[in-house]
Every structure is written in structure tokens, then in C-alpha cells.
Design an enzyme around this catalytic site. Structure first.
Site, short mmCIF file in Angstrom:
data_model
loop_
_atom_site.label_atom_id
_atom_site.label_comp_id
_atom_site.label_asym_id
_atom_site.label_seq_id
_atom_site.Cartn_x
_atom_site.Cartn_y
_atom_site.Cartn_z
N TRP A 77 0.80 -1.22 0.00
CA TRP A 77 0.00 0.00 0.00
C TRP A 77 0.84 1.27 0.00
O TRP A 77 0.76 2.09 -0.92
CB TRP A 77 -0.95 -0.02 1.20
CG TRP A 77 -1.64 1.28 1.49
CD1 TRP A 77 -2.04 2.23 0.60
CD2 TRP A 77 -1.99 1.76 2.78
NE1 TRP A 77 -2.64 3.28 1.26
CE2 TRP A 77 -2.63 3.02 2.60
CE3 TRP A 77 -1.87 1.27 4.07
CZ2 TRP A 77 -3.11 3.79 3.66
CZ3 TRP A 77 -2.36 2.02 5.13
CH2 TRP A 77 -2.98 3.27 4.92
N ASP A 99 -0.79 -8.63 -2.02
CA ASP A 99 -1.96 -7.77 -2.17
C ASP A 99 -1.54 -6.37 -2.61
O ASP A 99 -0.61 -5.79 -2.06
CB ASP A 99 -2.70 -7.67 -0.84
CG ASP A 99 -3.90 -6.76 -0.92
OD1 ASP A 99 -4.97 -7.22 -1.36
OD2 ASP A 99 -3.78 -5.57 -0.53
N TYR A 102 -2.88 2.39 -5.57
CA TYR A 102 -1.65 2.59 -4.81
C TYR A 102 -0.61 3.26 -5.70
O TYR A 102 -0.23 2.72 -6.75
CB TYR A 102 -1.11 1.26 -4.29
CG TYR A 102 -2.00 0.56 -3.28
CD1 TYR A 102 -3.09 1.21 -2.69
CD2 TYR A 102 -1.74 -0.75 -2.90
CE1 TYR A 102 -3.90 0.56 -1.77
CE2 TYR A 102 -2.55 -1.40 -1.97
CZ TYR A 102 -3.62 -0.75 -1.42
OH TYR A 102 -4.42 -1.39 -0.51
N GLN A 146 -11.77 -7.13 3.22
CA GLN A 146 -10.48 -6.62 3.69
C GLN A 146 -10.70 -5.38 4.55
O GLN A 146 -10.74 -4.26 4.06
CB GLN A 146 -9.56 -6.31 2.50
CG GLN A 146 -8.14 -5.97 2.92
CD GLN A 146 -7.20 -5.75 1.76
OE1 GLN A 146 -6.52 -4.73 1.69
NE2 GLN A 146 -7.15 -6.70 0.84
N GLN A 197 12.64 -6.40 8.29
CA GLN A 197 11.34 -6.26 8.96
C GLN A 197 10.49 -7.51 8.76
O GLN A 197 9.81 -7.97 9.68
CB GLN A 197 10.60 -5.04 8.43
CG GLN A 197 11.25 -3.71 8.80
CD GLN A 197 10.56 -2.53 8.13
OE1 GLN A 197 10.16 -2.60 6.96
NE2 GLN A 197 10.41 -1.44 8.86
#
Length: 337
Positions: free
Chosen positions: A22, A50, A55, A178, A292
């Protein structure tokens, strides 16, 4: 490695930790870094990805498509969405009209470099288009092989019921919703989740770490860390504002000993928590750095015991939002432009 769950009442399995792009691809991080994080996700066992046409105004799909190039298509589950204004943002470049849906899926497939997506999602409910028109277009896209399944995002319980009924009439499967969901944002629990369980719809939840607040890096009364999402207007900083209250940040700090007692990092605790809900098939995670993901994927397969869940609730107390009415305030009443 990451575990798998079925998505809704279907035979489709998705990785319970799903990579979402995103606010990262073509926005927060450069293309080279984006490719590295996608490859790190693949190495960690994530196969579900996804994105959405909106975006970075279509650019995020291009980055993801390039990053997945050369991978075995049958071994991936690719999700995208349509609704928000894209491209030149003209009067028909938005919403869930038949025209926009068909133009959106064709554009998404081209940008992603694939013949089909596994899941095509209505990014919001469109109050200005008849629902029958929207679902007829979705059904035609499925029959053309451009999408295998249909999902939605941030729909209310009533909207899910209407959409599911139309999908059944048209012979297609509506299998997912979602919504935003985290320890701090539980508004779907009262109405959306029970309706979804009844209908055979799963949740693919976004912001399981409450825009990074549940990492514990934001301290009450302190300046926001340089380079964090809270300081970057291109990284969804406006979405984080509702969580940047001292009482809430103080409550999040009380989660640190809970995570330590469970042998988890704060991000692992947050992601494991949403995955305790049996109606959640996947938690969406993003990353600006590969390391991460190395941390967050360890939340897969973790079971939090009753004492830990109670300790979480006790630590957060009254800062948790459980108001089901907030599910009715997400989709714009008129199309954006």
C-alpha cells in the site's frame, strides 16, 4: 516458514501473512528496495501478495509485477482492487461501474504482468452504482478467466449479505473482505465477523500493527521518530493520527512486558493477535526493509494462550475502539475525484 489458511468457503489457500504494498512501493521505498523486500517475502514462505490500482496511482502494481517476474505463477496468489480514482481521474476513472471495473482489471493485469489475478476486490462500496451492475461485471470477469475469486474491502455486514446473495445468483464466489483490524481497532467484531462467518467469507486484515503504533516505537509525550510513518505524508501519516494520543500510546507501552513474557517482539504479538481470530485468513504486512519481514513472519503459527489474551486486554483497557458504527463510516457516500 509461513502457514496457510483457506480463504472463505473456497478451496483457495493463502499465506496467513500476506505481503501488501500500500504505502511502500513507488512511494516510501525505491524500486530496488521494493524488489528486495518482495524476494525476502518469497524466501520466508509468503506466496500471497496484495496491491491495488490506486496505490501510487497504478505505479505500485508495476513494481510488484516486476518484482514477481520470473516466479512460477501457479505458486503465487495475487490480489488487487479497484474503486478509487486512478489515471487521469476523470468522471469514469473511479467507482464500481461496469466501465471502470473492466478498464481497471485490464490495466491491472497489464501492469502486474499476469493473465489473471487470484482475487479481485471492490476497494470500497460504491453508493452511486447499482450493486447488480457491479456484480454482473465481476461475474463476467470471473467467467473470462481474468479473476478466480471476488472479494471486497471495508464493507458493512449488510453490504456483505447483499453482495453474497447476488454473487450466488450469478454463480461466482464472494470469499473475502479486507477491513482494518488490530488490537486497537476491533470495530468488525460485533457485526461484520458474525455475518462473514455465516456467509463463508474470510477477513484479510490491513494494518494489524495499527500503522506501526503497536511496534511500541511511538512514545507518549515524545517527538515522532524521524523517518517514521507518522512523519511521512507519502506513507499514510493521516491514517495514523487517530492513534497518536498519549493515553493510547501509554497503553501500548504496557504491552511490552506482555510480549516479553510470551517470548515475542511487539510486531509479532500484534500480528499473532489478529491471527487468533478464526475468521481472519491473512494479516497484511508491508516492509520497507527485508529484515522487517524476517521478524514479522515469525508470528505465523503462534497460539496465544488465554492468560496472554487477557493481559493484552487489561493493558489496553478503554483505548480500544469496538464501535461497530464505525464500519458505516469508511466508504465515501459519493465517488471521489
Amino acid at each position: 516458514m509461513v502457514n496457510y489458511r483457506y480463504l472463505g468457503n473456497s478451496g483457495l489457500k493463502v499465506s496467513e501473512i500476506t505481503y501488501g504494498n500500500w504505502v511502500t512501493h513507488a512511494s516510501q521505498v525505491g524500486d530496488e528496495a521494493a524488489v528486495k523486500t518482495v524476494h525476502a517475502a518469497l524466501d520466508a514462505g509468503i506466496t500471497s501478495f496484495d496491491t491495488a490500482d490506486s496505490y501510487a496511482n497504478q505505479a505500485a502494481e508495476v513494481v510488484l509485477g516486476n518484482a514477481l517476474s520470473g516466479q512460477r505463477r501457479e505458486g503465487l496468489e495475487i490480489f488487487t482492487k479497484c474503486y478509487f480514482p486512478v489515471g487521469a481521474k476523470g468522471p469514469n476513472d473511479t467507482g464500481l461501474s461496469r466501465k471502470h471495473i473492466f478498464e481497471s482489471i485490464n490495466g491491472s493485469l497489464q501492469r502486474l504482468g499476469t493473465d489473471y489475478v487470484d482475487l479481485y476486490q471492490a476497494h470500497r462500496f460504491d453508493y452511486e452504482t447499482p450493486l447488480e451492475e457491479t456484480f454482473q461485471a465481476f461475474a463476467d470477469i470471473v467467467r473470462q478467466g481474468k479473476a478466480l475469486y471476488i472479494g471486497v474491502s471495508e464493507w458493512t455486514a449488510e453490504q456483505l449479505r447483499e453482495g453474497h446473495a447476488l454473487a450466488q445468483q450469478l454463480g461466482v464466489q464472494l470469499i473475502s473482505n479486507q477491513p482494518q483490524y488490530s488490537m486497537l481497532w476491533r470495530v468488525i467484531e460485533e457485526k461484520v465477523v458474525p455475518a462473514s462467518e455465516e456467509l463463508g467469507i474470510s477477513q484479510i486484515v490491513w494494518s494489524p500493527m495499527a500503522q506501526g503504533v503497536l511496534s511500541g516505537k511511538y512514545l507518549p509525550g515524545a517527538d515522532r521518530p524521524e523517518g517514521s510513518r507518522a512523519t511521512d505524508p507519502h506513507s499514510g501519516s493521516r491514517f495514523i493520527e487517530s492513534f497518536m494520543r498519549d493515553d493510547l500510546l501509554d497503553a501500548v507501552q504496557r504491552l511490552k512486558p506482555v510480549a516479553q513474557e510470551a517470548g515475542l517482539t511487539m510486531p509479532q504479538l500484534a500480528i499473532a493477535w489478529v491471527l487468533q481470530n478464526p475468521n481472519v485468513s491473512a494479516a497484511l504486512v508491508g516492509a520497507s526493509r527485508p529484515e522487517q519481514l524476517a521478524d514479522t513472519v515469525k508470528a505465523s503459527g503462534i497460539t496465544l494462550d488465554a492468560d496472554t489474551l487477557t493481559a493484552i486486554d487489561d493493558a489496553l483497557g478503554t483505548v480500544v475502539n469496538r464501535d461497530a458504527e464505525d464500519t458505516y463510516n469508511v466508504a465515501p457516500r459519493t465517488r471521489l475525484s
